[in-house]
Enzyme design. Structure first.
Site, PDB file in Angstrom:
ATOM      1  N   ASP A 190       0.804  -1.216   0.000  1.00 44.65           N
ATOM      2  CA  ASP A 190       0.000   0.000   0.000  1.00 44.65           C
ATOM      3  C   ASP A 190       0.840   1.271   0.000  1.00 44.65           C
ATOM      4  O   ASP A 190       0.301   2.364  -0.216  1.00 44.65           O
ATOM      5  CB  ASP A 190      -0.922   0.035   1.228  1.00 44.65           C
ATOM      6  CG  ASP A 190      -1.999  -1.049   1.194  1.00 44.65           C
ATOM      7  OD1 ASP A 190      -2.348  -1.502   0.086  1.00 44.65           O
ATOM      8  OD2 ASP A 190      -2.471  -1.436   2.280  1.00 44.65           O
ATOM      9  N   CYS A 192       0.005   2.202  -7.194  1.00 49.22           N
ATOM     10  CA  CYS A 192      -0.154   0.859  -6.632  1.00 49.22           C
ATOM     11  C   CYS A 192      -1.481   0.210  -6.989  1.00 49.22           C
ATOM     12  O   CYS A 192      -1.736  -0.920  -6.597  1.00 49.22           O
ATOM     13  CB  CYS A 192       0.066   0.857  -5.114  1.00 49.22           C
ATOM     14  SG  CYS A 192      -0.988   1.980  -4.199  1.00 49.22           S
ATOM     15  N   ARG A 230      -4.496  -5.599 -11.414  1.00 49.40           N
ATOM     16  CA  ARG A 230      -3.381  -6.540 -11.641  1.00 49.40           C
ATOM     17  C   ARG A 230      -3.878  -7.972 -11.633  1.00 49.40           C
ATOM     18  O   ARG A 230      -3.529  -8.777 -12.507  1.00 49.40           O
ATOM     19  CB  ARG A 230      -2.321  -6.354 -10.539  1.00 49.40           C
ATOM     20  CG  ARG A 230      -1.270  -7.458 -10.509  1.00 49.40           C
ATOM     21  CD  ARG A 230      -0.472  -7.451  -9.216  1.00 49.40           C
ATOM     22  NE  ARG A 230      -1.282  -7.693  -8.034  1.00 49.40           N
ATOM     23  CZ  ARG A 230      -1.653  -8.888  -7.590  1.00 49.40           C
ATOM     24  NH1 ARG A 230      -1.296  -9.976  -8.257  1.00 49.40           N
ATOM     25  NH2 ARG A 230      -2.383  -9.016  -6.498  1.00 49.40           N
ATOM     26  N   ARG A 270     -15.076  -4.464  -3.297  1.00 50.49           N
ATOM     27  CA  ARG A 270     -14.383  -3.802  -2.197  1.00 50.49           C
ATOM     28  C   ARG A 270     -14.797  -4.479  -0.915  1.00 50.49           C
ATOM     29  O   ARG A 270     -15.689  -5.299  -0.883  1.00 50.49           O
ATOM     30  CB  ARG A 270     -14.759  -2.315  -2.129  1.00 50.49           C
ATOM     31  CG  ARG A 270     -14.117  -1.396  -3.152  1.00 50.49           C
ATOM     32  CD  ARG A 270     -12.631  -1.193  -2.951  1.00 50.49           C
ATOM     33  NE  ARG A 270     -12.224  -0.858  -1.593  1.00 50.49           N
ATOM     34  CZ  ARG A 270     -12.174   0.369  -1.090  1.00 50.49           C
ATOM     35  NH1 ARG A 270     -12.558   1.399  -1.823  1.00 50.49           N
ATOM     36  NH2 ARG A 270     -11.742   0.570   0.131  1.00 50.49           N
TER      37      ARG A 270
END
Length: 343
Positions: free
Chosen positions: A106, A268, A153, A175
């Site tokens: 993170d 990220c 990703r 989420r």
């Protein structure tokens, strides 16, 4: 990837007792800043216990809510970069906590001058894990299976992995905390979800994993499975103590991975995977292999490359390894596959 690395000796007392001073008064509890999630509390608790053993001092957890915890937007929409760490870092700089624990994946790749990355403890399993209905392996998912993930990703590589096995899957953006995500499978809303194996292990839920995804086909996020222990740069005495928790093999590996991410100018939440493996000749670790992947989220196009060199003897060497691999990947068109570019 660091199974050959020795565990840092965090469980024993230092040879000489720490000298009390203003920064490290033995009667005063150290304040550890952490996110409120079950996973964050578990991993912060593990670091707190190691610091207690190391210093003989009490450590209290200070719960802090971050923007990433309260926003209901998908990470790709809110940018991802720093959304889980900014509030913790602000608390450090205001002196409200003495040190903080983050999931290393993170952390933004640029380290602020005011803060010190004091320790990167030994890494957990960096792989991604599948939790599927009916105990299914990835290869056993039905055609058209709905697989939940909040990570571009993962979506890119899962779709490519499925295609290579003659499957068609639908990656569904989700989420929420681990309970929420696994709940989508238990309720039948999704056929499977993909989560970090390290997080499941840290909260004692590894037994729910139905398949561990091989890194040869699904590379983890840069730094996945590793923790970051951070404190204010001015607190040099505390930084020196926390450094006892550092694992040098993990540190150089994640430094190389994050250097690749930085050189790709990717945030990220961009669809970038990376893993640095330590390669052994017999019992002697003598090389490091850094692998990277960038892909479109539908998995139709991936740029994958690797580079192997001597085990870095300095962080500068690790940084150089990451930059070298990024250069090769950019030459193959990696920049055009990333939905987010950080500047």
């Amino acid at each position: 990837m660091t199974e050959k690395a020795p565990r840092p000796e965090t469980a024993s007392q230092p040879e000489e007792p720490l000298r009390p001073d203003k920064a490290l008064r033995p009667d005063k509890a150290l304040r550890l800043g952490t996110r409120r999630s079950k996973l964050a509390m578990a991993q912060s608790g593990q670091v707190a216990e190691a610091v207690r053993r190391l210093t003989g001092r009490p450590v209290e957890l200070v719960e802090i809510t971050t923007y990433g915890d309260t926003s209901r937007e998908h990470l790709a929409q809110i940018g991802g970069t720093g959304v889980f760490v900014t509030a913790l870092r602000d608390a450090l700089l205001r002196g409200e906590v003495d040190f903080a624990v983050h999931s290393l994946k993170d952390l933004p790749t640029a380290q602020p001058d005011e803060l010190t990355l004091a320790a990167v403890p030994r890494r957990e399993d960096p792989r991604d894990a599948l939790i599927a209905r009916d105990g299914l392996l990835f290869k056993g998912l039905p055609d058209g299976a709905r697989v939940g993930t909040g990570s571009p990703r993962r979506a890119a590589q899962l779709n490519a992995y499925a295609r290579s096995h003659g499957l068609t899957i639908e990656t569904v953006p989700i989420r929420g905390n681990i309970d929420t995500r696994i709940g989508f499978v238990r309720s039948g809303e999704l056929d499977a979800v993909v989560l970090a194996a390290a997080g499941l292990h840290r909260i004692g839920r590894s037994d729910e994993v139905t398949d561990l995804l091989p890194v040869d086909t699904v590379l983890p996020a840069p730094g996945q499975g590793a923790l970051a222990v951070e404190c204010a740069a001015v607190n040099v005495d505390l930084a020196a103590v926390l450094a006892e928790l550092d694992d040098p093999y993990t540190r150089v590996a994640v430094t190389a991975e994050r250097s690749l991410l930085a050189a790709l100018e990717a945030g990220c939440s961009a669809p970038v995977g990376a893993l640095a493996d330590l390669l052994a000749d017999g019992q002697v670790v003598n090389e490091m292999r850094l692998r990277g992947v960038v892909g479109t989220t539908d998995g139709s196009t991936l740029v994958q490359q690797s580079i192997t060199g001597p085990v870095p003897t300095s962080l500068d060497d690790a940084l150089a390894l990451g930059r070298e691999l990024a250069s090769g990947m950019l030459a193959k068109g990696a920049a055009g596959l990333m939905g987010e570019r950080a500047h």
